[in-house]
Design an enzyme around this catalytic site. Structure first.
Site, PDB file in Angstrom:
ATOM      1  N   HIS A   1       0.888  -1.197   0.109  1.00 57.04           N
ATOM      2  CA  HIS A   1      -0.184  -0.035  -0.093  1.00 57.04           C
ATOM      3  C   HIS A   1       1.042   1.155   0.049  1.00 57.04           C
ATOM      4  CE1 HIS A   1      -3.936  -2.170   1.675  1.00 57.04           C
ATOM      5  NE2 HIS A   1      -3.510  -2.438   0.544  1.00 57.04           N
TER       6      HIS A   1
ATOM      7  N   CYS B   1      -6.202   1.902   5.843  1.00 54.10           N
ATOM      8  CA  CYS B   1      -6.730   0.438   6.157  1.00 54.10           C
ATOM      9  C   CYS B   1      -6.288  -0.025   7.644  1.00 54.10           C
ATOM     10  CB  CYS B   1      -6.446  -0.695   5.271  1.00 54.10           C
ATOM     11  SG  CYS B   1      -4.696  -1.109   5.260  1.00 54.10           S
TER      12      CYS B   1
ATOM     13  N   ASP C   1     -13.614  -5.304 -36.756  1.00 54.13           N
ATOM     14  CA  ASP C   1     -12.186  -4.324 -36.581  1.00 54.13           C
ATOM     15  C   ASP C   1     -11.017  -5.411 -36.211  1.00 54.13           C
ATOM     16  OD1 ASP C   1     -13.566  -2.162 -36.887  1.00 54.13           O
ATOM     17  OD2 ASP C   1     -13.419  -1.646 -34.844  1.00 54.13           O
TER      18      ASP C   1
ATOM     19  N   ARG D   1      -0.673   0.279 -26.612  1.00 54.78           N
ATOM     20  CA  ARG D   1       0.802   0.491 -27.808  1.00 54.78           C
ATOM     21  C   ARG D   1       1.606   1.719 -27.678  1.00 54.78           C
ATOM     22  NH1 ARG D   1      -3.466  -2.197 -30.295  1.00 54.78           N
ATOM     23  NH2 ARG D   1      -3.770  -0.401 -32.030  1.00 54.78           N
TER      24      ARG D   1
ATOM     25  N   TRP E   1      -9.363   5.417 -40.471  1.00 51.44           N
ATOM     26  CA  TRP E   1      -9.231   6.065 -38.965  1.00 51.44           C
ATOM     27  C   TRP E   1     -10.325   7.182 -39.165  1.00 51.44           C
ATOM     28  CZ3 TRP E   1      -7.976   3.055 -35.251  1.00 51.44           C
ATOM     29  CH2 TRP E   1      -6.848   1.956 -35.300  1.00 51.44           C
TER      30      TRP E   1
ATOM     31  N   GLU F   1       1.005   3.904   1.956  1.00 51.51           N
ATOM     32  CA  GLU F   1       1.444   4.322   3.390  1.00 51.51           C
ATOM     33  C   GLU F   1       2.808   3.420   3.586  1.00 51.51           C
ATOM     34  OE1 GLU F   1      -3.082   4.443   3.918  1.00 51.51           O
ATOM     35  OE2 GLU F   1      -1.485   3.502   2.513  1.00 51.51           O
TER      36      GLU F   1
ATOM     37  N   CYS G   1      -2.582  -0.643   7.633  1.00 51.35           N
ATOM     38  CA  CYS G   1      -1.444   0.421   7.327  1.00 51.35           C
ATOM     39  C   CYS G   1      -1.752   1.725   8.430  1.00 51.35           C
ATOM     40  CB  CYS G   1      -1.943   1.281   6.281  1.00 51.35           C
ATOM     41  SG  CYS G   1      -1.401   0.723   4.628  1.00 51.35           S
TER      42      CYS G   1
ATOM     43  N   SER H   1     -27.242  -0.528 -24.878  1.00 46.09           N
ATOM     44  CA  SER H   1     -27.588  -1.423 -24.056  1.00 46.09           C
ATOM     45  C   SER H   1     -27.345  -0.753 -22.618  1.00 46.09           C
ATOM     46  CB  SER H   1     -26.868  -2.743 -24.097  1.00 46.09           C
ATOM     47  OG  SER H   1     -27.185  -3.693 -22.955  1.00 46.09           O
TER      48      SER H   1
END
Length: 378
Positions: free
Chosen positions: A63, A88, A213, A220, A183, A65, A97, A317
């Site tokens: 974490h 936490c 596609d 990338r 594109w 901390e 932590c 949707s």
């Protein structure tokens, strides 16, 4: 109290701003954990000195901390910890932590927001106060909540945050009627979209987009290839070709498929042999995977931030189910007309009052293209 440390002092916001910037380094690679940043500052009459910085590491451990305390060493004693989320207070894969902060001898903890996880939810701050540590809260709270909106939604609503990303013409078309779409936007916009992939846990497309596609859905950008998100295809009837790029690279980059329940076992095994993880989801009223149940399943896998990249039926949707939280709309300066495929298919709006509405947050020029970001109106 030193006036530099009162909650309203600009020093608090300055150091919290640094912690927030550190925390963002973890977006997309720390799920199911939040992306937290921490800065340790020693204050004295002669000024202030940053003695430790930390952010949630890949996979969620260590974490923020813990990282900051490790870097600070003994200099953490008497320091102020600026942390973007309540520390936490429960035993997980590592000690809490709160115990690490107490053991290090920090004098104060300045936290941006409370953690809604019921294992924490105020208990972390209370434990620190019980140990005699001063706790200041609600510093840069809006910014912190925005950065970790996915984690907060996962904990509060049991689903990931959904960002709908689309690239269209001025009249909202994502492709010609033939399906040609490469594109619509130029290189600068495409690079920005790849950067967005690097900050999300997963990227989702519908089977129509996957078939037309044949994407790889990876990041990338040079140096960020290892930040590619989980790739997910919503493919109710398992039509994705085993020769597709997604299937052929599934053992290299995590790839999941959402299908209907009672999927054909032979077909399922073929995908699994390719390295694809298949998630079965009950059908909704339209016979396709119910979007709310699909998101609940993905939340169960730990995902907190998902970017939906297409196509128009999947977008519709999610809009119909009121599940789109943010929009990243890349717009090119061209007009295709009604022959083109719309960014969002019809989703049942008969009256203006039924239309989903969003508030614009930013507008940015990327060469000849524009990126506008929106958030759901409360």
């Amino acid at each position: 109290m030193n006036s530099a440390l009162i909650p309203q002092d600009p020093a608090n916001e300055r150091h919290m701003g640094a912690a927030l910037a550190l925390g963002r380094r973890g977006l997309g690679i720390v799920w199911p954990n939040p992306a937290v940043g921490c800065v340790l500052v020693r204050h004295s009459d002669s000024g202030e000195r940053i003695v430790g910085r930390g952010w949630t590491q890949p996979g969620g451990r260590p974490h923020a901390e813990t990282e900051a305390l490790r870097r600070a060493g003994t200099a953490a004693k008497g320091a102020t910890a600026y942390v973007t989320l309540e520390p936490c207070n429960h035993q997980g894969k590592a000690p809490p932590c709160t115990e690490a902060l107490i053991a290090a001898g920090v004098a104060r903890v300045v936290a941006a927001i409370e953690d809604p996880d019921p294992r924490v939810a105020g208990k972390g701050h209370a434990r620190l106060r019980d140990a005699g540590i001063e706790v200041v809260t609600d510093v840069c709270a809006d910014a912190a909540a925005g950065d970790n909106a996915g984690y907060l939604m996962h904990r509060r609503e049991g689903r990931p945050l959904i960002t709908l990303k689309t690239a269209t013409t001025l009249d909202g078309r994502i492709a010609a009627h033939t399906g040609e779409s490469k594109w619509i936007t130029a290189e600068a916009a495409r690079r920005r979209a790849h950067l967005m992939r690097a900050t999300h846990d997963a990227v989702v497309v519908g089977i129509g987009t996957a078939l037309v596609d044949d994407p790889t859905l990876t990041c990338r950008l040079p140096g960020l290839e290892d930040r590619s998100p989980v790739r997910i295809v919503v493919d109710a009837r398992m039509r994705l070709p085993l020769t597709s790029r997604l299937a052929k690279t599934a053992k290299q980059w995590a790839t999941w498929m959402i299908v209907l329940e009672a999927a054909d076992e032979d077909r399922r095994k073929a995908y699994e042999d390719c390295g694809i993880e298949v998630l079965e989801v009950a059908a909704g009223k339209n016979g396709y995977p119910d979007p709310r149940k699909a998101l609940a399943a993905l939340a169960g896998k730990g995902l907190t931030r998902i970017m939906v990249e297409g196509g128009s039926a999947l977008a519709a949707s999610l809009m119909r189910a009121d599940l789109v939280d943010r929009i990243a709309w890349f717009r090119a300066g061209g007009i295709m007309g009604g022959d083109g495929i719309p960014a969002i298919a019809p989703y049942g709006v008969d009256h203006l009052e039924e239309m989903q509405r969003f508030q614009r947050v930013t507008a940015e020029s990327l060469g000849d293209d524009v990126l506008e970001t929106y958030r759901r109106r409360d």
